[in-house]
Scaffold this motif. Structure first.
Motif, PDB file in Angstrom:
ATOM      1  N   SER A 174       2.791 -12.110  -5.405  1.00  0.00           N
ATOM      2  CA  SER A 174       2.248 -12.074  -5.226  1.00  0.00           C
ATOM      3  C   SER A 174       1.472 -10.173  -6.043  1.00  0.00           C
ATOM      4  CB  SER A 174       1.657 -12.049  -3.662  1.00  0.00           C
ATOM      5  OG  SER A 174       2.423 -11.450  -3.004  1.00  0.00           O
ATOM      6  N   GLN A 175       2.384  -9.155  -5.873  1.00  0.00           N
ATOM      7  CA  GLN A 175       2.099  -7.984  -5.840  1.00  0.00           C
ATOM      8  C   GLN A 175       1.298  -8.106  -7.507  1.00  0.00           C
ATOM      9  OE1 GLN A 175       5.004  -4.815  -4.224  1.00  0.00           O
ATOM     10  NE2 GLN A 175       6.125  -6.961  -3.211  1.00  0.00           N
ATOM     11  N   PHE A 176       2.710  -8.315  -8.225  1.00  0.00           N
ATOM     12  CA  PHE A 176       2.457  -8.445  -9.707  1.00  0.00           C
ATOM     13  C   PHE A 176       1.254  -8.524 -10.177  1.00  0.00           C
ATOM     14  CE2 PHE A 176       7.603  -8.382  -9.843  1.00  0.00           C
ATOM     15  CZ  PHE A 176       7.012  -6.671 -10.009  1.00  0.00           C
ATOM     16  N   ASN A 177       0.657  -9.824  -9.413  1.00  0.00           N
ATOM     17  CA  ASN A 177      -0.459 -10.721  -9.528  1.00  0.00           C
ATOM     18  C   ASN A 177      -1.991 -10.245  -9.027  1.00  0.00           C
ATOM     19  OD1 ASN A 177      -0.055 -12.996 -11.216  1.00  0.00           O
ATOM     20  ND2 ASN A 177      -0.126 -14.612  -9.061  1.00  0.00           N
ATOM     21  N   LYS A 178      -1.181  -9.452  -7.943  1.00  0.00           N
ATOM     22  CA  LYS A 178      -2.498  -8.480  -7.654  1.00  0.00           C
ATOM     23  C   LYS A 178      -2.458  -7.386  -8.784  1.00  0.00           C
ATOM     24  CE  LYS A 178      -5.396  -6.431  -4.950  1.00  0.00           C
ATOM     25  NZ  LYS A 178      -6.837  -7.252  -4.493  1.00  0.00           N
ATOM     26  N   ILE A 179      -1.496  -6.151  -9.097  1.00  0.00           N
ATOM     27  CA  ILE A 179      -1.894  -5.051 -10.050  1.00  0.00           C
ATOM     28  C   ILE A 179      -2.504  -5.914 -11.366  1.00  0.00           C
ATOM     29  CG2 ILE A 179      -0.273  -3.342 -11.512  1.00  0.00           C
ATOM     30  CD1 ILE A 179       1.257  -3.920  -9.037  1.00  0.00           C
TER      31      ILE A 179
END
Lengths: 227, 268
Positions: A174-179
């Motif tokens: 979820s963090q990488f997708n956001k970035i």
């Protein structure tokens, strides 16, 4: 006739142990073996001194590398986004993410010593994936930690871990997708590089405070390192 | 001669049965023990690569199914409150909890935590009933009676030893969830932290059911709740830091952890 019977019975005797174990048992055995090895290293008194901290870390790293398949985790953590990565970027990502995970995981477990691990049941999720339940028991609480393992190329390997129901892979994804929504893979790699290098410092501090604690002769070693 | 020949034949026969049995048991046992082992042994490199590709494809499908997106229209405001909460934790809550932990031995703090958990029994009971989990309601009641008496007003937790006396915790947010009400959108509450629209409504409901809320005057009730939070924090110093430390975007890390945690609580 009796001889025949004996031979057949012997055959059955040797065959049954293999027959009795199920795939889920294999997964449970795999996790149990690895986690027990980690616990043995953590409890080894020879490993508890400051001078041997790096040795202990190296030993732990070897065991954890068998438990977790970092390439598999790296791939899952990017999910479909990995298609926007070049093979070189993918390799670097895998390398950086492995270092980040190792640091977080090793820093965390090196603080522990007197926790107990209770193994729960293992359930097959699909024909080659299983979830193994464990409970870590500390002085004030129980923390459920479940390992997801996959059977690939003739061996079990961990591909995700659920701490109190929260999947590590999903959390990072979820963090990488956001970035990656706003930034390029290169930006993400840069952020990871910074993160990995910044993580170096707490280890040294932990080593220092641990050393200090030993000179004060502390049974309270754990408390000090937790600060 | 004839007998000898027959002996050999019989011997062979036994060997054949044994061999077949070994083969069957080995085959069944091993294929049960290690799925796809045989397939992979005979695989060529190309087939293995194909198998891997297939596995990856399955993983992508699973990924798509597993993701529950919770909208975050207030993200900018939420991030501000998140930063404030972070500041509040490090500058106020953590130092207070640590000072309190310094003068209060850990066993005492664990007992205080037990006491507050025990007194929150009405929240769990009513929500068990609302979710038609009567068995759990019964288990929870047994636990409450047992810990309030044998455990001296709930300070001790003798029920801990019996797994059936420890049903999963239910709250109003979960009840709304089991009724099919979605998360709505993500909210970061000041001081209280991550929540969603549904869980904020649930939190208000929990306050109604929480006996501590009915203490008069209100500031004593508020003081008791604050004390509960400080006590709880003193037992979990380091957990917030660990998750924050390991994240690239702590805001998203906490958001996702909260959503996953609640999802699991509702399933249970």
């Amino acid at each position: 006739m009796r001889q025949q019977l004996v031979i057949i019975l012997l055959t059955l005797f040797f065959a049954i142990p293999v027959w009795a174990s199920t795939p889920a048992d294999g997964a449970l055995d795999f996790v149990r073996t690895s986690v027990d090895k980690v616990l043995t290293i953590l409890r080894d008194p020879a490993c508890k001194e400051e001078s041997t901290e790096e040795v202990q870390r190296q030993k732990l790293r070897t065991v954890v590398e068998v438990l977790f398949d970092y390439n598999e985790i790296s791939r899952r953590v990017l999910g479909r986004q990995r298609k926007s990565f070049t093979p070189e970027q993918m390799d670097e990502f895998s390398d950086l993410f492995t270092r980040l995970l190792e640091k977080i995981y090793l820093n965390k477990i090196q603080k522990y010593s007197d926790e107990k691990v209770i193994y729960g049941k293992a359930t097959m999720l699909s024909e080659n994936k299983a979830e193994v339940e464990t409970n870590v028991i500390t002085a004030s609480k129980q923390i459920p930690i479940n390992y997801r393992v996959v059977y690939k190329h003739g061996e079990w390997r961990g591909y995700d871990v659920f701490i109190e129901g929260v999947s590590l892979v999903r959390n990072y994804r979820s963090q990488f997708n956001k970035i990656l929504q706003k930034k390029s893979p290169e930006d993400l790699l840069q952020q990871l590089r910074e993160k990995v290098n910044e993580e170096e410092t707490p280890t040294k501090q932990a080593a220092l405070s641990k050393g200090k604690c030993i000179t004060t002769g502390g049974g309270s070693c754990r408390e000090t390192t937790q600060l | 001669m004839y007998n000898y020949g027959r002996g050999v034949l019989q011997g062979n026969h036994t060997a054949l049965i044994s061999f077949t049995l070994v083969f069957i048991f080995f085959f069944v046992g091993c294929s049960a023990n290690c799925p796809k082992a045989f397939a992979q042994e005979t695989d060529t490199g190309e087939e293995t690569a194909l198998q891997d590709e297939y596995d990856e494809w399955i993983d992508d499908l699973e990924e798509e199914e597993s993701v529950t997106q919770v909208r975050d229209p207030l993200e900018r405001l939420n991030r501000v409150i998140f930063a404030f909460n972070d500041f509040f934790y490090f500058k106020f809550l953590k130092p207070v909890a640590r000072g309190y932990g310094f003068i209060t031995p850990e066993p005492v703090r664990v007992r205080v935590k037990n006491f507050f958990y025990n007194i929150g029994f009405p929240v769990r009971f009513v929500n068990d009933i609302f979710q038609i989990k009567f068995k759990r309601a019964g288990q929870g009641t047994c636990r409450f009676v047992f810990n309030s008496t044998v455990g001296i007003l709930g300070f001790f937790n003798p029920a801990q030893k019996y797994p059936w006396l420890n049903p999963p915790q239910e709250d109003t947010g979960q009840t709304l969830g089991t009724w099919g009400i979605g998360n709505g959108f993500y909210i970061v509450l000041p001081i209280l932290g991550p929540s969603t629209l549904r869980d904020s409504v649930g939190f208000a409901g929990d306050c109604f059911l929480q006996p501590v809320s009915y203490i008069k005057p209100f500031y004593i009730s508020l003081g008791a709740r604050s004390y509960e939070i400080v006590n709880k924090t003193s037992l979990s110093i380091g957990e917030y830091e660990d998750l924050k430390e390991s994240a690239l975007d702590p805001y998203i890390a906490f958001k996702d952890a909260y959503i996953q945690y609640r999802e699991k609580a509702i399933q249970e």
